[in-house]
Design a protein around this motif. Structure first.
Motif, mmCIF file in Angstrom:
data_model
loop_
_atom_site.group_PDB
_atom_site.id
_atom_site.type_symbol
_atom_site.label_atom_id
_atom_site.label_comp_id
_atom_site.label_asym_id
_atom_site.label_seq_id
_atom_site.Cartn_x
_atom_site.Cartn_y
_atom_site.Cartn_z
ATOM 1 N N ARG A 76 3.445 -5.776 3.727
ATOM 2 C CA ARG A 76 4.664 -4.977 3.825
ATOM 3 C C ARG A 76 4.218 -3.527 3.885
ATOM 4 O O ARG A 76 3.412 -3.096 3.065
ATOM 5 N N ARG A 78 4.855 0.724 4.053
ATOM 6 C CA ARG A 78 5.698 1.712 3.370
ATOM 7 C C ARG A 78 6.769 2.283 4.287
ATOM 8 O O ARG A 78 7.859 2.613 3.843
ATOM 9 N N TRP A 108 8.286 -9.998 5.650
ATOM 10 C CA TRP A 108 7.007 -9.305 5.754
ATOM 11 C C TRP A 108 6.887 -8.632 7.109
ATOM 12 O O TRP A 108 7.420 -9.118 8.105
ATOM 13 N N LEU A 131 -5.423 -2.457 0.502
ATOM 14 C CA LEU A 131 -4.373 -1.860 -0.330
ATOM 15 C C LEU A 131 -4.512 -0.350 -0.462
ATOM 16 O O LEU A 131 -3.568 0.325 -0.866
ATOM 17 N N THR A 138 2.446 -3.340 -0.003
ATOM 18 C CA THR A 138 2.056 -4.506 -0.798
ATOM 19 C C THR A 138 1.502 -5.590 0.125
ATOM 20 O O THR A 138 1.714 -5.563 1.329
ATOM 21 N N SER A 140 0.447 -10.043 0.106
ATOM 22 C CA SER A 140 0.485 -11.355 -0.532
ATOM 23 C C SER A 140 -0.532 -12.231 0.180
ATOM 24 O O SER A 140 -0.468 -12.400 1.397
#
Length: 156
Positions: A76, A78, A108, A131, A138, A140
């Motif tokens: 995801r 910003r 996503w 990251l 984020t 996953s």
């Protein structure tokens, strides 16, 4: 979206054979598809000019090179600004461990396929590199347990 290229049955057979063995000689290819070597050569050049065929490659066994972990990673971002998307996509193209990247609809923004030597190798990439990218909000991660199917050949 790309323009669809019209091909005939011989072109389809050529494509199927080339997807199975990109190193096949024009003579052997011609014999397999029932055409002349010169005709096969012309058809291949025409499909290259139309953008249907791109560079010939050889596939490499990732596990034999020590890349035993495949990770599907959802991202995801910003911001969805054109500049931020371009920066993230440029970053993705620069990272050799990211084998595939899809811009996604839904929850996503991107789906990545990442290879790593082991879980610690992936963790280092995730925490220190992915990251830390300014566009990433984020992630996953989903670890593949085994590979059931992997093909690169399109149905022709």
């Amino acid at each position: 979206m790309s323009e669809t290229v019209q091909i005939d049955a011989i072109d389809r057979r050529i494509l199927a054979e080339l997807q199975a063995d990109a190193a096949i000689s024009h003579a052997d290819l011609a014999q397999r598809v029932g055409s002349s070597s010169a005709s096969v050569w012309r058809r291949i050049r025409a499909m290259e000019s139309a953008g249907l065929l791109r560079g010939a490659i050889r596939t490499v066994d990732a596990a034999r090179l020590g890349y035993g972990v495949n990770v599907i990673c959802n991202i995801r971002v910003r911001s969805h600004s054109a500049e931020d998307r371009a920066n993230f996509e440029s970053f993705v193209r620069s990272r050799p461990e990211i084998l595939e990247c899809f811009s996604m609809s839904g929850e996503w923004d991107y789906l990545l396929r990442v290879v790593a030597r082991d879980v610690a190798d992936y963790e280092a990439f995730l925490m220190r590199t992915l990251l830390n990218h300014p566009s990433v909000a984020t992630a996953s991660s989903h670890f593949a347990l085994s590979l059931t199917k992997h093909v690169t050949a399109l149905p022709v």
